[in-house]
Design an enzyme around this catalytic site. Sequence first.
Site, mmCIF file in Angstrom:
data_model
loop_
_atom_site.group_PDB
_atom_site.id
_atom_site.type_symbol
_atom_site.label_atom_id
_atom_site.label_comp_id
_atom_site.label_asym_id
_atom_site.label_seq_id
_atom_site.Cartn_x
_atom_site.Cartn_y
_atom_site.Cartn_z
ATOM 1 N N ARG A 188 -9.402 10.898 -2.209
ATOM 2 C CA ARG A 188 -8.751 10.648 -0.925
ATOM 3 C C ARG A 188 -8.496 9.170 -0.631
ATOM 4 O O ARG A 188 -8.142 8.818 0.478
ATOM 5 C CB ARG A 188 -9.559 11.276 0.209
ATOM 6 C CG ARG A 188 -9.427 12.793 0.235
ATOM 7 C CD ARG A 188 -9.779 13.382 1.577
ATOM 8 N NE ARG A 188 -8.865 13.011 2.630
ATOM 9 C CZ ARG A 188 -9.226 12.402 3.753
ATOM 10 N NH1 ARG A 188 -10.461 12.072 3.952
ATOM 11 N NH2 ARG A 188 -8.320 12.122 4.666
ATOM 12 N N GLY A 189 -8.695 8.275 -1.607
ATOM 13 C CA GLY A 189 -8.470 6.850 -1.354
ATOM 14 C C GLY A 189 -7.001 6.540 -1.123
ATOM 15 O O GLY A 189 -6.128 7.288 -1.544
ATOM 16 N N CYS A 190 -6.725 5.420 -0.432
ATOM 17 C CA CYS A 190 -5.339 5.014 -0.165
ATOM 18 C C CYS A 190 -4.810 4.070 -1.240
ATOM 19 O O CYS A 190 -3.650 3.713 -1.225
ATOM 20 C CB CYS A 190 -5.228 4.334 1.193
ATOM 21 S SG CYS A 190 -5.081 5.520 2.536
ATOM 22 N N ILE A 191 -5.681 3.601 -2.116
ATOM 23 C CA ILE A 191 -5.244 2.597 -3.093
ATOM 24 C C ILE A 191 -5.105 3.224 -4.480
ATOM 25 O O ILE A 191 -6.011 3.880 -4.945
ATOM 26 C CB ILE A 191 -6.228 1.403 -3.163
ATOM 27 C CG1 ILE A 191 -6.378 0.780 -1.782
ATOM 28 C CG2 ILE A 191 -5.760 0.367 -4.174
ATOM 29 C CD1 ILE A 191 -5.109 0.215 -1.196
ATOM 30 N N ILE A 208 0.843 -1.208 0.000
ATOM 31 C CA ILE A 208 0.000 0.000 0.000
ATOM 32 C C ILE A 208 0.878 1.258 0.000
ATOM 33 O O ILE A 208 0.597 2.230 -0.698
ATOM 34 C CB ILE A 208 -0.980 -0.022 1.195
ATOM 35 C CG1 ILE A 208 -2.020 -1.121 0.971
ATOM 36 C CG2 ILE A 208 -1.674 1.334 1.368
ATOM 37 C CD1 ILE A 208 -2.968 -1.362 2.127
#
Lengths: 155, 105
Positions: B102-105, A25
């Site tokens: 704003r997603g982390c992926i 990630i």
Amino acid sequence: MPDAIEKVSIIVSKGSLEGVYPGLIMANGARAEGIEANLFFTFFGLDVIHKERHDHIKLATVGNPGLHFATLLGGLPGVSSVMTTYMARKMEKLDIPPIPEFVEMIADTGAALYACKASVDLFGLDKGDFIPQVCDIITVGEFYEKAAGGEIIFT
Amino acid sequence: MPTKSYDGVDVSVDEQGFFTDPSQWREPMASEIAAEEGVGELTDRHWQVIKFMRHEYEEKGSGPSVRALGKTSGVSIKELYQLFPKGPAKLAAKIAGIPKPRGCI
């Protein structure tokens, strides 16, 4: 304002689901921000780029106090698989890909993937055991050369 | 709140330069924003992504992640990074005049 991070080199040393995802990630997130990223797989982290093993990485259900259930229960046959499937479903809902797809995607973002030579020798592996996205098998010295001028993250 | 001027119109942006009011965006502004971000001349492929970003934002209220872009925009992840080397979701959102996803992926 402090200088922005321009390059990260992330070491993945674990072979459990919870040991692998954070590094992936962070690598993917770095590329999404336009940050250059190297991934260095060492020890059991090599399973992440191993053609036959990368689809079978499991959650550690023994010796993992974060799960909040009895170690004895976690050691029962099949518990690790069931918990891994449960996690996979939850992650899919959050748009987090399964490990093989995630690694391929990270390679497509332009991050460079490397295997650690000492670990490859230790486990008797060679380049043919790895997915084609792996750029090279490199020594720790070569890793430091590639990491020069950036941040190193150990996971 | 900071403002910027594109195509001769003042628009509201956040500290990082993302539009805070996407309705202020007009297509002719895109090439000016792209130039500021070092993206260069916008091709049909860039536009396919930019229009997709606008469409997703209008449908869902936020811009898509890179993974979602790669799966549904018709442009692969490899090509997305060739088109927008400094981060496809982030740059395409900025050029398309929508807030930063704003997603982390």
